[in-house]
Design a protein around this motif. Structure first.
Motif, mmCIF file in Angstrom:
data_model
loop_
_atom_site.group_PDB
_atom_site.id
_atom_site.type_symbol
_atom_site.label_atom_id
_atom_site.label_comp_id
_atom_site.label_asym_id
_atom_site.label_seq_id
_atom_site.Cartn_x
_atom_site.Cartn_y
_atom_site.Cartn_z
ATOM 1 N N PRO A 1 0.853 -1.206 0.149
ATOM 2 C CA PRO A 1 -0.145 0.034 -0.087
ATOM 3 C C PRO A 1 1.053 1.268 -0.148
ATOM 4 C CG PRO A 1 -0.831 -1.558 1.674
ATOM 5 C CD PRO A 1 0.449 -2.047 1.247
ATOM 6 N N GLU A 2 1.878 1.223 0.650
ATOM 7 C CA GLU A 2 2.958 2.211 0.744
ATOM 8 C C GLU A 2 3.321 2.658 -0.834
ATOM 9 O OE1 GLU A 2 5.984 1.386 3.267
ATOM 10 O OE2 GLU A 2 4.432 1.619 5.252
ATOM 11 N N ALA A 3 3.734 1.528 -1.430
ATOM 12 C CA ALA A 3 4.022 1.593 -2.811
ATOM 13 C C ALA A 3 2.950 2.329 -3.717
ATOM 14 C CB ALA A 3 4.594 0.422 -3.496
ATOM 15 N N ASP A 4 1.794 1.923 -3.551
ATOM 16 C CA ASP A 4 0.732 2.434 -4.093
ATOM 17 C C ASP A 4 0.422 3.754 -3.970
ATOM 18 O OD1 ASP A 4 0.174 -0.128 -5.441
ATOM 19 O OD2 ASP A 4 -1.557 -0.655 -4.060
ATOM 20 N N GLN A 5 0.641 4.077 -2.540
ATOM 21 C CA GLN A 5 0.380 5.651 -2.077
ATOM 22 C C GLN A 5 1.488 6.452 -2.774
ATOM 23 O OE1 GLN A 5 0.555 6.193 2.085
ATOM 24 N NE2 GLN A 5 -0.235 8.245 1.948
ATOM 25 N N LYS A 6 2.597 5.890 -2.834
ATOM 26 C CA LYS A 6 3.718 6.795 -3.596
ATOM 27 C C LYS A 6 3.332 6.970 -4.966
ATOM 28 C CE LYS A 6 7.402 5.294 -0.370
ATOM 29 N NZ LYS A 6 8.846 4.644 -0.192
ATOM 30 N N ASP A 7 3.010 5.934 -5.539
ATOM 31 C CA ASP A 7 2.556 5.979 -7.227
ATOM 32 C C ASP A 7 1.458 6.943 -7.218
ATOM 33 O OD1 ASP A 7 4.375 4.127 -7.567
ATOM 34 O OD2 ASP A 7 2.978 2.559 -7.889
ATOM 35 N N ARG A 8 0.357 6.983 -6.215
ATOM 36 C CA ARG A 8 -0.634 8.025 -6.349
ATOM 37 C C ARG A 8 -0.218 9.492 -5.953
ATOM 38 N NH1 ARG A 8 -3.908 6.809 -2.201
ATOM 39 N NH2 ARG A 8 -2.997 4.600 -1.838
ATOM 40 N N LEU A 9 0.609 9.728 -5.133
ATOM 41 C CA LEU A 9 1.586 10.920 -4.783
ATOM 42 C C LEU A 9 2.115 11.438 -6.007
ATOM 43 C CD1 LEU A 9 2.559 10.501 -1.022
ATOM 44 C CD2 LEU A 9 0.640 11.764 -2.053
ATOM 45 N N GLN A 10 2.800 10.440 -6.539
ATOM 46 C CA GLN A 10 3.770 11.169 -7.645
ATOM 47 C C GLN A 10 2.811 11.462 -9.050
ATOM 48 O OE1 GLN A 10 7.083 11.434 -7.878
ATOM 49 N NE2 GLN A 10 6.721 12.160 -9.891
#
Length: 123
Positions: free
Chosen positions: A62-71
């Protein structure tokens, strides 16, 4: 005679199976239990370590997904900002152009007014 031989063979076969069972009960089973007892703690420790690794991977996903969304949001906002800046420059150029036209019109108006005043002074 044939039935007696058959009976003896069956009896020897059963005796062999019985000896095998006794040997399994007396020697193999205790060795197996001892081996399991000595290896179970290390197996449990390895399973616990694997579980912790799996949990960390699940947490990072989920952290990676969140980083992708933030980017993606950053990139979208950057594009929006660039579009905003371009639009502001365009509007600024329009205002500057309109201002220049107005200044020119005013200059022309003052020139006409001075010409009109000059006409009245001659009288």
């Amino acid at each position: 005679m044939v039935p007696e031989k058959r009976g003896f063979r069956e009896q020897r076969g059963l005796a062999g199976v019985n000896n095998l069972i006794i040997e399994l009960n007396d020697q193999v089973l205790p060795q197996t239990q001892e081996s399991m007892s000595s290896n179970i703690p290390s197996v449990l420790a390895k399973l616990e370590a694997a579980k912790q690794i799996t949990n960390r991977i699940q947490q990072r996903e989920p952290e990676a997904d969140q980083k992708d969304r933030l980017q993606a949001n950053r990139e979208r906002r950057k594009a929006e900002w660039e579009a905003f800046v371009i639009e502001q420059r365009r509007k600024s150029a329009e205002v500057e152009e309109e201002h220049a036209k107005t200044v020119e019109w005013l200059k022309e108006q003052y020139v006409r007014m001075e010409e009109d005043l000059a006409k009245f002074r001659t009288f």
